[in-house]
Design an enzyme around this catalytic site. Structure first.
Site, short mmCIF file in Angstrom:
data_model
loop_
_atom_site.label_atom_id
_atom_site.label_comp_id
_atom_site.label_asym_id
_atom_site.label_seq_id
_atom_site.Cartn_x
_atom_site.Cartn_y
_atom_site.Cartn_z
N LYS A 115 0.84 -1.20 0.00
CA LYS A 115 0.00 0.00 0.00
C LYS A 115 0.87 1.25 0.00
O LYS A 115 1.65 1.47 0.93
CB LYS A 115 -0.88 0.03 1.26
CG LYS A 115 -2.12 -0.83 1.15
CD LYS A 115 -2.84 -0.88 2.47
CE LYS A 115 -4.00 0.07 2.54
NZ LYS A 115 -4.73 -0.06 3.82
C1 E4P Z 1 -8.22 0.12 4.09
O1 E4P Z 1 -7.38 -0.17 3.24
C2 E4P Z 1 -8.27 1.42 4.74
O2 E4P Z 1 -7.04 1.69 5.35
C3 E4P Z 1 -9.42 1.51 5.72
O3 E4P Z 1 -10.57 1.01 5.09
C4 E4P Z 1 -9.65 2.89 6.27
O4 E4P Z 1 -10.83 2.92 7.02
P1 E4P Z 1 -11.22 4.10 8.02
O5 E4P Z 1 -11.51 5.32 7.22
O6 E4P Z 1 -12.42 3.60 8.73
O7 E4P Z 1 -10.02 4.31 8.92
#
Ligand code: E4P
Length: 296
Positions: A115
């Site tokens: 990521k």
């Molecule tokens: C996934 O890859 C993301 O990091 C995650 O869905 C973020 O979610 P949030 O906005 O609830 O922290």
């Protein structure tokens, strides 16, 4: 698999940093295609939390080892959507520093996705990564322009690239985050299909159904949302399902209009700035540092 579980078209991923949750969702739903993690979720892992509350603070290397342990336990539990592992990215982290972390993390498990944030350096790192056949998931995506830049920067990738629009965080500021998912899907219709949309920041059942209806290739949601889905007997959006642009409490959200964007431009030409991307980076850095020794 539960006899009542529908195999949905979208790949389903658990958004979390605790393998126990993945096991629980797998038991309830019958399968889990993949997992997404991030520095906030890792800092909330029960073992990490227990150590931190008993006074332990990690060095950067120890923190990385903890992260590795967590993804190595999750890796065999999930299917071919893999485990997304997030690099440490501050505002001054260069693409070279990002990819160096990416290379190490990619070697941890056979099904890793790295990521990178939707920033200039993140996109540069992604471009280099796909040339090395590293699978990538472009995170903190809040605009169609960012998704267009992801498309253009990763063109030629041999494996699908993921882009993660953050639905809930747009909703939080009164914008209809699911519109962004739909808009990106529509924009990509003119493309070659190498980028798959991973609906992220999913907070509740309505989001989940919205992501299925928008035909996102993948959806990641916290265990509690999958539990809610299972407890409601795995509902699916019907033909008449409408992305009504309301939050969970039925308060109207502002529509995000579709923009006509030519995907065949150099990624550097897109305006990829977004306030929420910057805020997201700040938050991840703070959560990452919350478990570190002061000097680390
Ligand atoms: C996934 O890859 C993301 O990091 C995650 O869905 C973020 O979610 P949030 O906005 O609830 O922290």
């Amino acid at each position: 698999m539960s006899p009542f579980t529908p195999r949905v078209k979208a790949k389903i991923l658990v958004d979390g940093g605790d393998p126990e949750e993945t096991v629980r969702v797998k038991r309830l739903v019958g399968y889990v295609d993949g997992q997404t993690t991030n520095p906030t979720l890792v800092s909330k892992n029960p073992e990490v939390r227990a150590q931190v509350s008993s006074g332990k603070r990690f060095s950067s290397r120890e923190e990385l080892e903890e992260y590795k342990k967590i993804v190595q336990s999750i890796s065999p539990l999930v299917g071919d959507a893999g485990v997304s592992i997030e690099v440490f990215a501050d505002f001054d982290t260069t693409a070279e520093q990002l990819i160096a972390q990416g290379r190490e993390m990619f070697s941890w498990i056979p099904n890793a996705y790295i990521k990178y944030p939707c920033t200039h350096e993140g996109l540069r790192a992604a471009q280099m990564s796909v040339h090395e056949d590293m699978r990538v998931n472009m995170t903190l995506c809040f605009s169609q322009e960012q998704a267009a830049a992801v498309y253009s920067a990763t063109k030629g990738s041999k494996t699908p690239v993921y882009v993660s629009p953050f639905v809930g965080r747009l909703d939080d500021r009164g914008e209809n985050g699911m519109d962004l998912v739909q808009n990106i899907k529509q924009m990509y219709e003119a493309g070659d299909g190498h980028v798959h949309v991973l609906a992220a920041s999913i907070r509740h059942l309505k989001h989940l159904l919205g992501a299925f209806a928008a035909k996102a290739e993948l959806v990641t949601a916290p265990a509690k949302v999958w539990e809610e889905w299972a407890a409601s007997s795995f509902p699916l959006p019907g033909a008449d399902f409408a992305n009504r642009g309301t939050d969970k409490a039925d308060k109207p959200l502002k529509a995000i209009p579709y923009k006509s964007i030519d995907l065949n431009q150099r990624w550097e030409s897109f305006d990829i700035q977004h306030e929420l991307t910057a805020k997201g980076i700040q938050q991840f850095v703070a959560d990452y540092k919350s478990t570190l020794k002061q000097s680390a």
